[in-house]
Every structure is written in structure tokens, then in C-alpha cells.
Design a protein around this motif. Structure first.
Motif, PDB file in Angstrom:
ATOM      1  N   SER A 139      23.337 -13.218 -40.010  1.00 10.01           N
ATOM      2  CA  SER A 139      22.567 -13.296 -41.250  1.00 10.01           C
ATOM      3  C   SER A 139      22.040 -14.705 -41.531  1.00 10.01           C
ATOM      4  CB  SER A 139      23.395 -12.799 -42.433  1.00 10.01           C
ATOM      5  OG  SER A 139      24.504 -13.660 -42.645  1.00 10.01           O
ATOM      6  N   GLU A 140      22.698 -15.729 -40.997  1.00 10.71           N
ATOM      7  CA  GLU A 140      22.253 -17.105 -41.225  1.00 10.71           C
ATOM      8  C   GLU A 140      22.048 -17.840 -39.898  1.00 10.71           C
ATOM      9  OE1 GLU A 140      24.654 -19.236 -44.009  1.00 10.71           O
ATOM     10  OE2 GLU A 140      24.853 -17.499 -45.321  1.00 10.71           O
ATOM     11  N   ASN A 141      21.631 -17.108 -38.883  1.00 13.54           N
ATOM     12  CA  ASN A 141      21.497 -17.667 -37.541  1.00 13.54           C
ATOM     13  C   ASN A 141      20.009 -17.872 -37.223  1.00 13.54           C
ATOM     14  OD1 ASN A 141      21.352 -18.048 -34.749  1.00 13.54           O
ATOM     15  ND2 ASN A 141      23.219 -16.854 -34.385  1.00 13.54           N
TER      16      ASN A 141
END
Length: 164
Positions: A51-53
């Protein structure tokens, strides 16, 4: 472009060189670029939280672009028809045309191509799409013809000098 009655797709007319170039590009995309992007995607997945990559997002975006380009080229190749003969009496797709631009007082050489996908900014001869203002104006003209072309609210007069 001419409508093909057997399918609802439009025929795309291209030279053999342009078709071969597209086939090479497709081969490179499928066999070299796609595997590289899939490897990047796999490496990015191993980094954990997707999700935050940013690497994962970037690889997914590249993958979508590659798949879109592959699909576009495959569609063109399905609908392509090779231009087999070139007429040097009148301007047709794949002719190289020399002309004099009255405004610039210089001679230019262009090649009339069937679609913007054939335009190569690094080509020795500038490729002009047949559906561009200059392409539309030149189609069917002969040596000695003078053509008026309107582009960007500017009217140019050109004289056809040579058709190859």
C-alpha cells in the motif's frame, strides 16, 4: 484508411520496412522489456507492504504501459496491409517528396506515411502522416503542382519538385 468489410476494423497501410520495424519492436517488448518489468514487480513485492510501496506502484505502472503498447502493436499488425508498389507519377503513401516552400524559400524532403506510428524523429527523411494538413494536401498531387497549406492560421505555398 479503408474499411474492411470482414471485420469492423480499419485497414492500416504501411510499407514493408514499417511493418518489419513494428514486428521487431513487438518482439523486444514481449521478450526483453516485459520480463524485465515482471522482475522489477517481483522484487518490489518482496519489499513488504504494497500500500505504501513506490517501487511496486512504479513497476505496476510500467507493466500497464508495456501491455498497452503490446496490445496496440498487435492490433495494428492484425489490420495492416503492406503497400506493395509505389507510384512516382502522383503522390501516394510511402512516396518521398521533394518540394519548395515559398515562405521559407528552401527545398525540403519528406516521406508520406500512413499513420503517426511510423513517424521517426531520428530518420534522415522527415516522415509526415497522410492525415496531417501537409499530407492531406499532397496526396494525389504531381510534380509541378503548387499547393496551399494552412497550418496554425498561416498559409504556405509549396511546389512539388520530385516524387520518388
Amino acid at each position: 484508411m479503408v474499411s474492411n468489410n470482414n471485420h469492423n476494423e480499419e485497414k492500416i497501410f504501411m510499407t514493408k520496412e514499417a511493418i518489419d520495424g513494428l514486428k521487431l519492436k513487438l518482439d523486444k517488448l514481449i521478450n526483453i522489456v516485459r520480463p524485465e518489468v515482471l522482475k522489477e514487480l517481483s522484487e518490489a513485492r518482496k519489499q513488504g507492504d504494497l500500500s505504501e510501496n513506490a517501487d511496486y506502484d512504479s513497476a505496476r505502472e510500467k507493466q500497464a504501459e508495456i501491455e498497452s503498447e503490446i496490445a496496440k502493436i498487435e492490433t495494428i499488425l492484425i489490420n495492416v496491409e503492406e503497400i506493395k508498389s509505389v507510384n512516382n507519377d502522383i503522390i501516394e503513401i510511402s512516396n518521398v517528396v521533394s518540394f519548395e516552400d515559398d515562405n521559407l524559400k528552401e527545398t525540403k524532403i519528406i516521406k508520406l506515411v500512413s499513420s503517426p506510428i511510423e513517424i521517426d524523429p531520428f530518420s534522415e527523411v522527415i516522415n509526415i502522416a497522410v492525415n496531417s494538413p501537409i499530407g492531406k494536401a499532397m496526396l494525389g498531387k504531381k510534380v509541378g503542382d503548387v499547393i496551399e497549406i494552412e497550418t496554425n492560421n498561416n498559409i504556405s505555398k509549396i511546389k512539388i519538385l520530385k516524387i520518388q
